[in-house]
Structure formats: C-alpha cells, structure tokens
Design an enzyme around this catalytic site. Sequence first.
Site, PDB file in Angstrom:
ATOM      1  N   GLY A  15       1.785   2.079  10.725  1.00 34.81           N
ATOM      2  CA  GLY A  15       3.192   3.222  10.125  1.00 34.81           C
ATOM      3  C   GLY A  15       3.446   3.634  12.138  1.00 34.81           C
ATOM      4  O   GLY A  15       4.369   4.901  11.771  1.00 34.81           O
ATOM      5  N   LYS A  72      -0.104   4.534  -0.505  1.00 37.64           N
ATOM      6  CA  LYS A  72      -0.604   5.522   0.554  1.00 37.64           C
ATOM      7  C   LYS A  72      -0.609   6.590  -0.553  1.00 37.64           C
ATOM      8  O   LYS A  72      -0.608   5.795  -2.607  1.00 37.64           O
ATOM      9  CB  LYS A  72       0.074   6.092   1.123  1.00 37.64           C
ATOM     10  N   GLU A  94      -5.305  -5.300  10.694  1.00 36.52           N
ATOM     11  CA  GLU A  94      -4.482  -3.893  10.547  1.00 36.52           C
ATOM     12  C   GLU A  94      -5.124  -3.596  12.006  1.00 36.52           C
ATOM     13  O   GLU A  94      -5.274  -2.486  11.883  1.00 36.52           O
ATOM     14  CB  GLU A  94      -4.533  -3.639   9.771  1.00 36.52           C
ATOM     15  N   HIS A 113      -9.841   0.834   4.299  1.00 35.39           N
ATOM     16  CA  HIS A 113      -7.957   0.488   5.334  1.00 35.39           C
ATOM     17  C   HIS A 113      -8.590   2.004   5.710  1.00 35.39           C
ATOM     18  O   HIS A 113      -9.351   2.789   6.247  1.00 35.39           O
ATOM     19  CB  HIS A 113      -7.226   1.466   4.200  1.00 35.39           C
ATOM     20  N   ASN A 121       0.805  -1.337  -0.170  1.00 34.55           N
ATOM     21  CA  ASN A 121       0.650   0.137   0.144  1.00 34.55           C
ATOM     22  C   ASN A 121       1.054   1.413   0.324  1.00 34.55           C
ATOM     23  O   ASN A 121       1.350   1.486   1.168  1.00 34.55           O
ATOM     24  CB  ASN A 121      -0.771  -0.002   1.187  1.00 34.55           C
ATOM     25  N   GLU A 140      -7.316   4.204   7.434  1.00 30.06           N
ATOM     26  CA  GLU A 140      -7.228   5.686   7.101  1.00 30.06           C
ATOM     27  C   GLU A 140      -7.712   6.207   6.979  1.00 30.06           C
ATOM     28  O   GLU A 140      -8.628   7.520   6.422  1.00 30.06           O
ATOM     29  CB  GLU A 140      -5.346   6.358   6.330  1.00 30.06           C
ATOM     30  N   SER A 186       3.497  -2.196  10.045  1.00 28.69           N
ATOM     31  CA  SER A 186       4.372  -1.848  10.270  1.00 28.69           C
ATOM     32  C   SER A 186       5.294  -3.093  10.581  1.00 28.69           C
ATOM     33  O   SER A 186       6.454  -3.547  10.807  1.00 28.69           O
ATOM     34  CB  SER A 186       5.118  -1.522  11.909  1.00 28.69           C
TER      35      SER A 186
HETATM   36  C1  PEP Z   1      -0.874   0.091   6.074  1.00 25.23           C
HETATM   37  O1  PEP Z   1      -0.451   1.094   4.991  1.00 25.23           O
HETATM   38  O2  PEP Z   1      -1.592  -0.737   5.277  1.00 25.23           O
HETATM   39  C2  PEP Z   1      -0.213  -0.747   6.601  1.00 25.23           C
HETATM   40  C3  PEP Z   1      -0.367  -1.934   6.971  1.00 25.23           C
HETATM   41  O3  PEP Z   1       1.226   0.441   6.635  1.00 25.23           O
HETATM   42  P1  PEP Z   1       2.706   0.238   7.717  1.00 25.23           P
HETATM   43  O4  PEP Z   1       3.041  -0.761   7.369  1.00 25.23           O
HETATM   44  O5  PEP Z   1       3.516   1.115   6.799  1.00 25.23           O
HETATM   45  O6  PEP Z   1       2.317  -0.105   9.246  1.00 25.23           O
END
Ligand code: PEP
Length: 253
Positions: free
Chosen positions: A173, A11, A167, A95, A9, A97, A213
Amino acid sequence: MRKLLIAANWKMYKTPAESTAFLTSFFPLVKNNTAAEIVLCPAMPCLPAVVDAARGKSVSVGAQNMHWHNEGAYTGETSPTMITAIGATHVLIGHSERRQYFNETDTTVNLKLKAALAHSLVPIVCVGEHLNEREQNLTADVLNLQISVALEGIKPEALGPLVIAYEPVWAIGTGRTATPEIAEDAHKIIRAKIAAIAGSDVADSTRILYGGSVKPDNAGSLCCLDDIDGALVGGASLDPDSFAKIITNATTR
Ligand code: PEP
C-alpha cells in the site's frame, strides 16, 4: 511447471453489490485468459455473492482470514467449515495487516494453515519483513523463522496445495514496489527454506507470489522471473481494468 496465480485482496472494500458490479466488468476482460489462475478474495460478507457470480467462470474465490476451529464461542470469527460451505476454495493466512492490527503471530498462522489443509482450502500464507528488518540485514532471518513456524508439525505430503505470498511490509500500500531483484532473492530464500523443511519436491511445486504495490506497469517485470509464480494484489485489484491489465501483463512473458 508452476502455473501463475494472480490473487486479489480486496481488504475491507466493496459491498456485495459493488463486488458483483466489479465481476460484470471484469469477466469479459479475462475471458481469454488460460495462462494464470485467478483468485478473488473479497470481504467475508461478499463471499456468497462473489462465489455465485463466479460459478462456471475460471475464477476462484477465497476468504481473507479464518479461525482455526470448526465452531465454538469465538464471537466475530469465521470457521473453515463456514468458508467451505459458502463455496470458497482459498484463504489468505497471516496477511501483514492481520499481524499488525489483529495480533496474528507465526503460531496462529501455523494453526490456521493446519486447519486450511484439513478442510481442503488452498492456503495463501503471507510472509515478509518490515523495513527496519531489511535495513538491518535481517530479511533472511525473518523469512526463515516465519516459514519454519508456519510449517511446523505439517507432513510434507500434506503441503501440496500450499501457496506462499512474499509481501515485504514496506511495499504494501505504499507504492514502493520491491525491485524484481529484491523479490527474486527473497523468493529464493523462501524456496530454500521450504526445501530444507519439506524436501525439494515440495519446494519446487510450491507457488510463491509477490505482493506489495503490484500495478499494471510492474506486473510483467516481476512475474517473468524464475522464482516468482504470480502476485497478490491489493489496491490495484479493486478496479476491474487495472486488475485485468495486471493479469495480461503478468502472463505475457
Ligand atoms: C495486499 O494487500 O496484500 C497488498 C499487496 O496490497 P497492495 O497491492 O495495495 O500493496
């Protein structure tokens, strides 16, 4: 039985030129990969360039979001018809976000999931609890509700392509990755809920990815577990070396 799926992803990062530069470096690093399905989800304006560059390679391309209507007066939105016309095959739905900044709810996730399935897009539906919910022992309640609303009104036989990404919001993040035990527990809760709604055949064939992460050094310990069928990777997918290492480490199990 369930092939590993590792999705990136990106973003709101990378221009079209930066996206194709990534691919030039990335493809040679994964040319021997057969163990995992790889999906790249760039920002909407980069989809055509990434679809073009990925043609003939064993890498699929997905959008990060979409509207559920085919067309209409919805300024700023992108429809499933447009996404499939570009040649993308996957779509992220719900997601955290999107939920946090753009008012996505379980109900809009359900509408988008129905639209994705109707357009033969592989939906990657994101679910996960906030830190305060985990601290109050509400993780199972949150996941069960998110899954049941997301799947509402969808016939089990339509759910073949479904992918879920667990997630935990507190892990996205933040560098605070869920332990393999935490992730595996949550994946079992999700799989049990899918079984209760759509039957054990659907639950057994649904891939459930972990996201939050994921880095090269933890991908192996997460993806080796029975109920973890891959990863959704944000920050660490922006660099070709790091994303390729995640794929290598996740598939060496
Ligand atoms: C994501 O954006 O779905 C995500 C898991 O981000 P990150 O790996 O940076 O935590």
